[in-house]
Write a protein that holds these residues in place. Structure first.
Motif, PDB file in Angstrom:
ATOM      1  N   MET A  88       0.857  -1.197   0.000  1.00 32.62           N
ATOM      2  CA  MET A  88       0.000   0.000   0.000  1.00 32.62           C
ATOM      3  C   MET A  88       0.880   1.230   0.000  1.00 32.62           C
ATOM      4  N   ASN A  89       0.651   2.144  -0.904  1.00 36.24           N
ATOM      5  CA  ASN A  89       1.414   3.376  -0.978  1.00 36.24           C
ATOM      6  C   ASN A  89       0.855   4.381   0.011  1.00 36.24           C
TER       7      ASN A  89
ATOM      8  N   ASP B 269      -2.110   6.497  -0.797  1.00 36.73           N
ATOM      9  CA  ASP B 269      -3.391   5.796  -0.856  1.00 36.73           C
ATOM     10  C   ASP B 269      -4.001   5.570   0.516  1.00 36.73           C
ATOM     11  N   TRP B 270      -3.286   6.054   1.639  1.00 37.58           N
ATOM     12  CA  TRP B 270      -3.839   5.823   2.975  1.00 37.58           C
ATOM     13  C   TRP B 270      -5.094   6.651   3.177  1.00 37.58           C
ATOM     14  N   THR B 271      -5.963   6.037   3.916  1.00 39.34           N
ATOM     15  CA  THR B 271      -7.181   6.748   4.274  1.00 39.34           C
ATOM     16  C   THR B 271      -6.908   7.627   5.495  1.00 39.34           C
TER      17      THR B 271
END
Length: 263
Positions: free
Chosen positions: A1-2, A5-7
């Motif tokens: 996961m980049n 792209d974190w929520t």
């Protein structure tokens, strides 16, 4: 996961984890610093019993054994263990005792206050080397603090050899002052009048009046007028001229009386 792209929830969780680790490191540093400070305070507050040899101030070529508390708190149940056993060339005193029989060495010291000291003559340098006695000792000191907690043992090396071959120096101490005062006291005790010391002060004129006030200037004095360097002053102090001739015998008697007063 980049990372991009974190929520938001993931960013919040990562921030919380980072804060936790920073707080954990800060806590560890604080604990370590607190423990170090506690140990420093404990070490500074504990008694520090020190044992050493010193040249004696009261005995020629003598060496003293000195035990002192250099710490800020009282030391209790102080015990000294010597290896090899302590011996001295001056053992067997008038009472037949050895240095190791002294109470503070054989039984320990119940308590030694901060700055307190116990000192005893240990040996004479020349006699010790002549008798071939040990010159080096290892002494282990154990004690308790004021609360009765056992303190870490301390070990010292006492070396008599360090005192041999030293160049002589002259150093006046309190001991020399005491010797001088005893000499002065002894001399003053001889300056007594009916058991008491008599001291008085006079100026020069009063002294001459006391010496010459009751003495008559006789024929011999008249014959010596001008020979005595203070004759004029003597006559002025008496307030009169020399009396008439009274005979050579009376003059000699007066001169001897005057000389006795001059002593």
């Amino acid at each position: 996961m980049n990372a991009p792209d974190w929520t938001p929830e993931e960013w919040t969780a990562a921030a919380a984890v980072g804060t936790f680790f920073v707080a954990l490191v800060a806590l560890i540093v604080a604990v370590v610093q607190t423990e170090i400070a506690r140990r420093v305070r404990r070490d500074q507050a504990r008694p520090a019993i020190h044992v050493e040899l010193q040249l004696s101030e009261g005995a020629f070529h003598g060496v003293d054994l000195v035990v002192r508390n250099l710490g800020p708190t009282v030391g209790t149940d102080v015990r000294l263990a010597f290896d090899p056993p302590l011996v001295s060339s001056i053992d067997q005193d008038a009472a037949g005792r050895r240095i190791s029989d002294l109470a503070f060495l054989a039984e320990g010291i119940p308590s030694l206050a901060p700055g307190g000291e116990i000192r005893t003559l240990f040996d004479a340098l020349t006699a010790r080397r002549t008798e071939g006695l040990p010159e080096r000792y290892r002494v282990t000191v154990s004690c308790r603090d004021a609360r009765g907690k056992r303190q870490p043992a301390l070990t010292y090396v006492l070396d008599m050899g360090a005192f041999y071959g030293l160049r002589a120096t002259q150093r006046r101490t309190v001991h020399d002052v005491a010797v001088a005062l005893r000499s002065i006291d002894k001399r003053l005790r001889t300056w007594t009048v009916r058991g008491r010391l008599g001291v008085w002060a006079q100026n020069d004129s009063d002294r001459m009046r006391a010496e010459l006030g009751g003495m008559n200037l006789t024929a011999l004095d008249q014959l010596n007028v001008g020979m005595h360097p203070r004759q004029a002053e003597i006559e002025a102090l008496l307030g009169r001229e020399p009396p008439p001739l009274r005979g050579l015998t009376a003059g000699v008697r007066s001169v001897f009386a005057w000389l006795r007063r001059r002593r």
